[in-house]
Every structure is written in C-alpha cells, then in structure tokens.
Design a protein around this motif. Structure first.
Motif, mmCIF file in Angstrom:
data_model
loop_
_atom_site.group_PDB
_atom_site.id
_atom_site.type_symbol
_atom_site.label_atom_id
_atom_site.label_comp_id
_atom_site.label_asym_id
_atom_site.label_seq_id
_atom_site.Cartn_x
_atom_site.Cartn_y
_atom_site.Cartn_z
ATOM 1 N N LEU A 91 0.858 -1.195 0.000
ATOM 2 C CA LEU A 91 0.000 0.000 0.000
ATOM 3 C C LEU A 91 0.891 1.242 0.000
ATOM 4 C CD1 LEU A 91 -2.846 -0.907 2.534
ATOM 5 C CD2 LEU A 91 -2.797 -1.242 0.063
ATOM 6 N N HIS A 92 1.898 1.203 0.860
ATOM 7 C CA HIS A 92 2.859 2.312 0.859
ATOM 8 C C HIS A 92 3.519 2.438 -0.519
ATOM 9 C CE1 HIS A 92 3.165 3.715 5.037
ATOM 10 N NE2 HIS A 92 2.912 2.471 5.413
ATOM 11 N N TRP A 93 3.900 1.280 -1.087
ATOM 12 C CA TRP A 93 4.618 1.284 -2.360
ATOM 13 C C TRP A 93 3.764 1.927 -3.454
ATOM 14 C CZ3 TRP A 93 9.571 -0.945 -2.184
ATOM 15 C CH2 TRP A 93 10.298 -0.841 -3.381
ATOM 16 N N ALA A 94 2.492 1.536 -3.497
ATOM 17 C CA ALA A 94 1.580 2.059 -4.528
ATOM 18 C C ALA A 94 1.430 3.568 -4.406
ATOM 19 C CB ALA A 94 0.229 1.364 -4.427
ATOM 20 N N ALA A 95 1.293 4.040 -3.168
ATOM 21 C CA ALA A 95 1.067 5.470 -2.962
ATOM 22 C C ALA A 95 2.331 6.276 -3.267
ATOM 23 C CB ALA A 95 0.601 5.722 -1.529
ATOM 24 N N LEU A 96 3.486 5.779 -2.795
ATOM 25 C CA LEU A 96 4.738 6.491 -3.069
ATOM 26 C C LEU A 96 5.070 6.493 -4.558
ATOM 27 C CD1 LEU A 96 6.638 5.368 0.074
ATOM 28 C CD2 LEU A 96 6.832 7.677 -0.811
ATOM 29 N N ALA A 97 4.654 5.421 -5.248
ATOM 30 C CA ALA A 97 4.884 5.356 -6.702
ATOM 31 C C ALA A 97 3.828 6.171 -7.452
ATOM 32 C CB ALA A 97 4.877 3.908 -7.181
ATOM 33 N N ARG A 98 2.861 6.737 -6.711
ATOM 34 C CA ARG A 98 1.813 7.608 -7.262
ATOM 35 C C ARG A 98 0.986 6.879 -8.325
ATOM 36 N NH1 ARG A 98 2.837 12.884 -5.796
ATOM 37 N NH2 ARG A 98 0.644 13.138 -6.305
ATOM 38 N N LEU A 99 0.592 5.644 -7.987
ATOM 39 C CA LEU A 99 -0.181 4.840 -8.928
ATOM 40 C C LEU A 99 -1.661 4.860 -8.541
ATOM 41 C CD1 LEU A 99 2.372 1.911 -9.205
ATOM 42 C CD2 LEU A 99 1.921 3.689 -10.906
ATOM 43 N N PRO A 100 -2.538 5.243 -9.464
ATOM 44 C CA PRO A 100 -3.956 5.451 -9.136
ATOM 45 C C PRO A 100 -4.778 4.158 -9.103
ATOM 46 C CG PRO A 100 -3.561 6.037 -11.416
ATOM 47 C CD PRO A 100 -2.227 5.632 -10.851
ATOM 48 N N ILE A 101 -4.354 3.229 -8.280
ATOM 49 C CA ILE A 101 -5.058 1.952 -8.141
ATOM 50 C C ILE A 101 -6.323 2.186 -7.307
ATOM 51 C CG2 ILE A 101 -4.869 -0.366 -7.122
ATOM 52 C CD1 ILE A 101 -1.724 0.085 -7.563
ATOM 53 N N VAL A 102 -7.425 1.561 -7.683
ATOM 54 C CA VAL A 102 -8.633 1.637 -6.863
ATOM 55 C C VAL A 102 -8.874 0.264 -6.230
ATOM 56 C CG1 VAL A 102 -11.134 1.968 -6.849
ATOM 57 C CG2 VAL A 102 -9.664 3.540 -8.133
ATOM 58 N N MET A 103 -9.135 0.284 -4.930
ATOM 59 C CA MET A 103 -9.335 -0.961 -4.191
ATOM 60 C C MET A 103 -10.573 -0.838 -3.315
ATOM 61 S SD MET A 103 -6.835 -2.988 -1.597
ATOM 62 C CE MET A 103 -6.314 -1.603 -0.618
ATOM 63 N N VAL A 104 -11.352 -1.916 -3.270
ATOM 64 C CA VAL A 104 -12.426 -2.004 -2.293
ATOM 65 C C VAL A 104 -11.888 -2.736 -1.079
ATOM 66 C CG1 VAL A 104 -14.540 -3.282 -1.777
ATOM 67 C CG2 VAL A 104 -14.423 -1.843 -3.820
ATOM 68 N N ASN A 105 -12.128 -2.180 0.107
ATOM 69 C CA ASN A 105 -11.859 -2.942 1.326
ATOM 70 C C ASN A 105 -13.175 -3.165 2.046
ATOM 71 O OD1 ASN A 105 -10.175 -4.173 3.436
ATOM 72 N ND2 ASN A 105 -10.980 -2.481 4.652
ATOM 73 N N VAL A 106 -13.578 -4.428 2.107
ATOM 74 C CA VAL A 106 -14.799 -4.752 2.846
ATOM 75 C C VAL A 106 -14.371 -4.915 4.301
ATOM 76 C CG1 VAL A 106 -16.783 -6.272 2.984
ATOM 77 C CG2 VAL A 106 -15.642 -5.940 0.786
ATOM 78 N N ASN A 107 -14.745 -3.932 5.121
ATOM 79 C CA ASN A 107 -14.234 -3.895 6.489
ATOM 80 C C ASN A 107 -14.605 -5.140 7.285
ATOM 81 O OD1 ASN A 107 -14.732 -0.519 6.185
ATOM 82 N ND2 ASN A 107 -12.811 -1.276 7.027
ATOM 83 N N ARG A 108 -13.596 -5.684 7.956
ATOM 84 C CA ARG A 108 -13.783 -6.872 8.793
ATOM 85 C C ARG A 108 -12.816 -6.763 9.960
ATOM 86 N NH1 ARG A 108 -11.867 -12.983 6.801
ATOM 87 N NH2 ARG A 108 -11.001 -13.519 8.820
ATOM 88 N N ALA A 109 -13.268 -7.196 11.121
ATOM 89 C CA ALA A 109 -12.416 -7.147 12.317
ATOM 90 C C ALA A 109 -11.257 -8.124 12.171
ATOM 91 C CB ALA A 109 -13.239 -7.461 13.558
ATOM 92 N N ILE A 110 -10.252 -7.932 13.023
ATOM 93 C CA ILE A 110 -8.999 -8.678 12.900
ATOM 94 C C ILE A 110 -8.886 -9.732 14.004
ATOM 95 C CG2 ILE A 110 -6.481 -8.402 13.018
ATOM 96 C CD1 ILE A 110 -7.122 -5.448 11.969
ATOM 97 N N GLY A 111 -8.373 -10.915 13.655
ATOM 98 C CA GLY A 111 -8.168 -11.998 14.618
ATOM 99 C C GLY A 111 -6.737 -12.049 15.077
ATOM 100 N N PRO A 112 -6.431 -12.939 16.043
ATOM 101 C CA PRO A 112 -7.370 -13.879 16.656
ATOM 102 C C PRO A 112 -8.197 -13.231 17.745
ATOM 103 C CG PRO A 112 -5.187 -14.187 17.621
ATOM 104 C CD PRO A 112 -5.086 -13.091 16.585
ATOM 105 N N GLY A 113 -9.330 -14.002 18.091
ATOM 106 C CA GLY A 113 -9.916 -15.173 17.472
ATOM 107 C C GLY A 113 -10.503 -14.812 16.117
ATOM 108 N N TRP A 114 -10.625 -15.811 15.292
ATOM 109 C CA TRP A 114 -11.140 -15.566 13.949
ATOM 110 C C TRP A 114 -12.503 -14.906 14.011
ATOM 111 C CZ3 TRP A 114 -7.987 -15.117 10.289
ATOM 112 C CH2 TRP A 114 -6.908 -15.997 10.117
ATOM 113 N N THR A 115 -12.632 -13.839 13.286
ATOM 114 C CA THR A 115 -13.901 -13.131 13.215
ATOM 115 C C THR A 115 -14.089 -12.717 11.769
ATOM 116 O OG1 THR A 115 -14.973 -11.040 13.742
ATOM 117 C CG2 THR A 115 -12.604 -11.102 14.037
ATOM 118 N N ILE A 116 -15.311 -12.742 11.300
ATOM 119 C CA ILE A 116 -15.549 -12.296 9.924
ATOM 120 C C ILE A 116 -16.437 -11.060 9.898
ATOM 121 C CG2 ILE A 116 -15.188 -14.532 8.808
ATOM 122 C CD1 ILE A 116 -18.270 -14.890 8.898
#
Lengths: 386, 301
Positions: A91-116
């Motif tokens: 993510l840092h690399w893409a931004a520093l390289a100034r590349l206009p990539i579009v990404m969807v992030n479907v927000n989800r909590a972080i494990g452990p324990g596994w959570t969706i």
C-alpha cells in the motif's frame, strides 16, 4: 439508467466492470469473496474485457496491481481485514509510486480469534499509507464511490490510490436498490487513464531507485499536496456525478439535520447510516441532534469539522480502537479543533467485531452525553451494549 | 557465437555504483545485450538497486521498476497483463532478482507467477548470500560458508532451486554462470523466443562476499563449474541437457576438479583449512556435490 437490486459486493463488482479496468488482480477473503467471484463470472461470460489475474496472496494482488499500473493500466482489486494487513507494505509502495489503483476494502475485524464481522480497525491501520480512504453507508454510495474513485485517483493533481471501504455483511451481503447508468454514460464521465509516468522501452525510466535524503522529503510533500488537492476535487467530482446521474452522498462529509443542532454525532460507514435513524428518533423526543458522517478519513475533513464545532458539541462514535489510546476518529477530531474551538468532544467505542449497534444504542449514547453522564471515552460495547 | 559477435548495444551504462569486480554487472551487460531494447526489468531489493545508481540518475537504458523484496513475480504478472491489454507482445518482461529475493522471501510470488503461466523471464543472479545488506546467509548459501550470520560456517545445505522450479513444469529452466557469457547470452536469447514462464539462474561469484580478490571473479565462476559445484544445464519441455564442461562431467568424459580447488581460494571457507584442516566438513561438502551428480544421472541418464 436502470435500477439493480443486489448486494454491496455485487454492486462493487458491477461498478468495477463499468469502470473498465485493464487489469484486476485479486485474492479471495471473506467477506470480500463475492466480489472476485462476480468478476470471474463476468470474465467467463465475456462481459469483462480486462485481464483478471488470480494471484496467490493479497501481497501479490497489490504487487500485480502496481506492476500493471506502472505499465499504464487502469487497475482494480478488493480485499478485507487480514488481506489488507498483508498488503500493508505494498500500500505504501503504490502510494509512493503515485499509482492510481482503486481498491475495495470490505471492512472486517482482525483476529485472533477468527472473526468475519465488521469493524474498521483493518482500514484505520492503513491511515498513514498515503491512500485516499472513502467510507460508504449504502450500496448506491458503493457504486458511485468506486467509479468516482477512478476519476479522483487518475486526476493529474492527485495520482494517488483510493480505498473504498464498507462494512462486511452489513453492506457487503445486503441487497439494496441501486441506480446504474448505461456503460456509455459511465465512459463519458470517466475517460481513459492518462498515466503521469509509464514503463515504456521507447522512453526508458528507472523508477524507485535509491533516493538521497536531500530529495526524499519532496516526494512525501508532493503526496501531501495531492491529498490536499483531493479535498477540493472530491466535491467537484461528486457534483458532476449528481448533475449527470442524480445521486449524491455528500462531499468529504454528509450532514444530516445539523443546522440547529446542539450536538452532532460524528461517525463513518454503516454506523453513520444507522445514526440517521437515531437522529430522527431523538428529534421526535425534542433533542437537537445532527449527524456528520465522514465519507473520507484521508484526506481528513478538518475544515468541515471545525465549522460544525462552531455551534455544537461533538459526539464521536468509532467502530475501531487505537489500543493504548482511544478511537482514531476521536483523536483526529480533537486534533483539528485544538486551539480553534471550545466545543466539547465525547468519544465512544461501539460495534467492534461486528457487535450490533442499533439506532436505540446510538440514542442511548446521545442521552448519556445530554445527561452529562459521560466524560472521556466510553466502551459502549462493554457497558451499554447487549 | 563468440564474444566478439555479441551486439555492440549497451543497456547497462558506464558509471554504475557496483563494487569493483562485480559479477552482477558482467551478467547484466550480457543479459541485456541478449534481451535488447524492448525490455522491461523488474528488480526487487538486491545489489542491483545500488548498481542502478541514485535518483535522478540511472545506469540502465531500459525501463526498470524497482519493487519490494518479495514482490517481483507478482509485479511481473501485472506488467505482462497490462502489456497484453495494450496489444504489445513484443516486449520482454524480465525479473532480475538475487538469491535472497528468489530462494527465500520471493519464492511465493515467483511460484505464483510460474503457476499462472505468466509470459516472462525470471533471472536469479545467485551470489549465494544477502550481499547488499552485507553478507548474510540465504537459502542459497553453501554448506560450511562463513557469512555474518553463520560466523562458524553454515550448518545447512542450500535448496535445490532448479528442482523446485522444474517441478512447476514451465517450458524453460536453465542455469548459467557469468564466466561463460556466450552460454548465458544464448540461453537468454532462447528464453526470449519461448512463450510462458522461463527461469534462468546465473552464478555470480561476489568478491567481497566470498572473500577473494576482485580480479578473480571470472576464474571463481569457472572453477565452480569445473569442480562440478555449479552445473550448467537447460531443461526444456521436460528434457534435460547439460552444457559445456557440465555436459562432459555428466557423460563421464571430464573428471571434475577437486572441490577443494574452489573452496581454498575463498576466504569464506578458510576456517575449513586453517588453523587445521576440517576433514569432516570438507568431506560433507564433497559428498553433497557427488550426490547431486548422482541424482542427475539417475533422473536424466
């Protein structure tokens, strides 16, 4: 223009298809999966003309997008939670390289324990990568934001990647009606990408070699300037979209019943949508409460928040926590008011790991503030929630 | 093809920031002559990031994308896809990565690109250490070798990356050594004409890393081949062919020089000989090389 009733993820895939990316590189993760499945279906049916790379990790998904974007392609990817965390370096690399990539992030909590289930800790942890972050609260907003994101990212004064975020399951797997323009109308709105730099044997450049300390700060400053430019362009692009297609979700923030409010809730994503219901309820009870839903976290809408604080106290509800301190939005809000406003700011943590936050819960949060029962940060999940 | 027949065009320009006697520059110069102008290089963290010289200068006359250590294979896939969308099938997309970026941190992205059938050439220049960070052990470091993280000599044997790559059943796998530039040139030329993933691993003896004088780089590579430590081969459509002296070794027509002849010239192995000879470790090293050739004979004889 037609109306499509579908889930947030399928709407995201549809928006991505209509934006005509040359290259999509993605790796499956719950709850993002149905986006990549839908794109695979488009490919199989011959409805998607771009190249679809099924990579072996999210780190590689972002790396492939970087390679493709550096070679001049319009690129798209999607991920969630652990996938986003694995991408962090790139993510840092893409931004520093100034590349206009579009990404969807479907927000989800972080494990452990596994959570969706949803919370925003995954994308909040990417705050400093240089990406523009947009948070959505309806499927229409997902659709509109993705296509607008390409226009924003590829604008000559921005040239930064954009992350479009929305809550897992709450939006990703919930069907809603969405107005969808014709392909030709989208093409008119979103012309072909004109890269600022490209890997081309006719004009060989070495990108990303060693940079000495005297030159490095200027590339960081240029990114900061680009985020400032995005602040101006986000409303312009939203306005153009509204004029063409009629839908509009706010600029950097969406305001709801703020005009005469004594208290304004500040929140983002699905919690923002739920807050509107709460505000209607509270207004019926005669309480003067409004909502400012942040659509962008980067760039941060400091000026908007400062102007809201002129006549109201602020109630910040974070579906995220910076462990060891407080909710990230709470911190940022106070920071932009420092020495410029006397408004009081109240912080709440609610809805972590997908814990349900209903409009009645938001009502209770506001009541605690009005009744002066709250000072500092409250973990609503622990004390007030069920 | 002899050396004087190599194209006069230079794509690695004078004034690079490489160490004196650097084998990577010898390899790059040869490889780029074989690839020609229509080439895009992908370079992860490695010595070549230094060889490029610093912004805004560059010692390369082909477009070059620097990428994170573990990301080369995936970045190459992305570039190939983008070029395909532009209708360009006349540009070589080439990863130029060190052994750390190949054997260790980059193996996943490389394997993924091979499995996907990405039309590119992956070249690993193997100097058997993390040399850019100052000589640390990698998965390619030989048994017994001193590095700054194997102070008493490495206790493990290197991976057989050739076998790992061959198991991907890609159309072309080859090994080469900078000491045999015609062989390297021909292999890159051949790889260029083949569609799909290609892998070439080039032995690059590193003077400061291996601890030998900077005017003996070529000799150190030749000895690696003559002792059988480094085999030269091509594996094409699942057919193995050994090249040059390695072919003679494979066919039993050339008696390998003693491994010691190679070890003794390198300071990184000096503890195997001084203050007293470490017979056990030297034997183990020799057996490793013997076993490798025995495996080759069983599998390809």
């Amino acid at each position: 223009m037609k109306v499509v009733v579908d889930t947030g993820n399928h709407i995201a895939a549809l928006a991505a298809k209509l934006a005509k990316p040359d290259v999509v590189a993605a790796y499956p993760i719950t709850p993002q999966t149905t986006i990549v499945e839908k794109i695979a279906e488009y490919v199989a049916k011959g409805e998607f003309s771009g190249d679809y790379i099924c990579v072996e990790s999210e780190h590689s998904a972002m790396s492939a997008c970087i390679g493709a974007s550096a070679a001049g392609a319009r690129t798209f990817t999607a991920t969630s939670a652990h996938g986003l965390l694995l991408m962090h370096e790139m993510l840092h690399w893409a931004a520093l390289a100034r590349l206009p990539i579009v990404m969807v992030n479907v927000n989800r909590a972080i494990g452990p324990g596994w959570t969706i289930w949803s919370d925003q800790n995954d994308s909040m942890a990417q705050r400093d990568t240089g990406w523009i972050q947009i948070y959505c609260s309806s499927n229409q907003e997902i659709f509109d934001s993705i296509i607008q994101a390409f226009k924003l990212a590829e604008h000559k004064d921005v040239q930064l990647p954009v992350m479009v975020c929305y809550d897992g399951f709450i939006l990703s797997h919930t069907s809603m009606p969405v107005k969808v323009p014709e392909q030709k109308e989208i093409d008119d709105f979103l012309p072909k990408r004109e890269p600022a730099w490209v890997l081309d044997p006719e004009n060989p450049v070495t990108h990303g070699n060693i940079i000495m300390p005297k030159d490095y700060p200027s590339i960081r400053k240029a990114m900061q300037d680009a985020q400032e430019n995005a602040k101006k362009l986000i409303p312009e692009i939203a306005k153009e979209w509204k004029e063409r297609f009629g839908t509009y979700h706010g600029d950097l923030i969406e305001k709801y019943r703020c005009e005469d409010a004594d208290y304004i809730i500040l929140s983002y994503a699905a919690l923002g949508a739920e807050s509107k219901v709460a505000i209607d309820m509270l207004r019926k009870e005669g309480k003067k409460v409004g909502l400012a839903r942040l659509r962008t976290f980067r760039p941060f809408p400091s000026e908007d928040i400062l102007s809201l604080a002129e006549n109201a106290d602020l109630i910040v509800i974070d579906r995220s926590i910076s462990i060891g301190f407080e909710g990230p939005l709470f911190t940022e809000v106070k920071s932009c008011l420092y020495e410029k406003s006397d408004a009081r700011v109240y912080g709440f943590i609610a809805g972590l790991g997908g814990k349900d936050v209903r409009y009645t819960d938001i009502g209770k949060i506001v009541d605690r503030v009005i009744e002066r029962k709250q000072d500092g940060v409250l973990w609503y999940d622990m004390e007030g929630g069920k | 093809m002899s050396l004087k027949d190599l194209p006069k065009d230079e794509y690695l320009l004078p004034g690079s920031a490489a160490c004196p006697g650097c084998p990577a520059t010898i390899g790059l110069r040869t490889v780029l002559k074989a690839l020609g102008k229509k080439t895009i290089l992908v370079v992860p963290a490695c010595c070549t990031a230094v060889i490029e010289s610093w912004y805004p200068n560059s010692s390369f006359n082909v477009p070059l994308l620097n990428i994170a250590f573990e990301a080369s294979g995936a970045a190459a896939s992305g570039i190939v896809s983008a070029l395909k969308q532009k209708g360009r099938d006349d540009i070589n997309v080439v990863v130029w990565a060190g052994d750390g970026g190949t054997y260790d941190i980059g193996i996943q992205a490389m394997s993924g690109a091979f499995e996907r059938g990405t039309d590119f050439i992956y070249i690993c220049y193997n100097n058997q250490i993390y040399s850019n960070t100052g000589i640390q052990r990698s998965g390619a470091t030989p048994y017994g070798a001193w590095t700054t993280t194997t102070v008493g000599g490495k206790g493990e044997f290197p991976k057989d990356m050739g076998a790992i790559v061959r198991a991907h059943r890609i159309p072309y796998v080859a090994t080469a050594c900078i000491s045999y530039p015609e062989d390297l040139y021909n292999k890159v030329r051949k790889a260029k004409e083949i569609r799909g993933p290609k892998y070439i691993e080039v032995l690059t003896p590193c003077p400061p890393g291996w601890r030998f004088p900077m005017d003996r780089t070529v000799e150190m590579g030749r000895l690696a081949v003559e002792t059988g430590v480094w085999p030269l081969y091509e594996y094409e459509n699942e057919e193995m062919t050994f090249n040059g002296i390695s072919r003679a070794i494979f066919e039993g027509k050339y008696k390998r020089k003693p491994v010691e002849d190679w070890l003794k010239l390198q300071g990184r192995f000096s503890h195997l000989f001084k203050p007293k000879r470490d017979e056990e470790r030297i034997k183990r090293f020799e057996k490793f090389v013997d076993d490798m050739w025995e495996r080759f004979r069983k599998e390809f004889g």
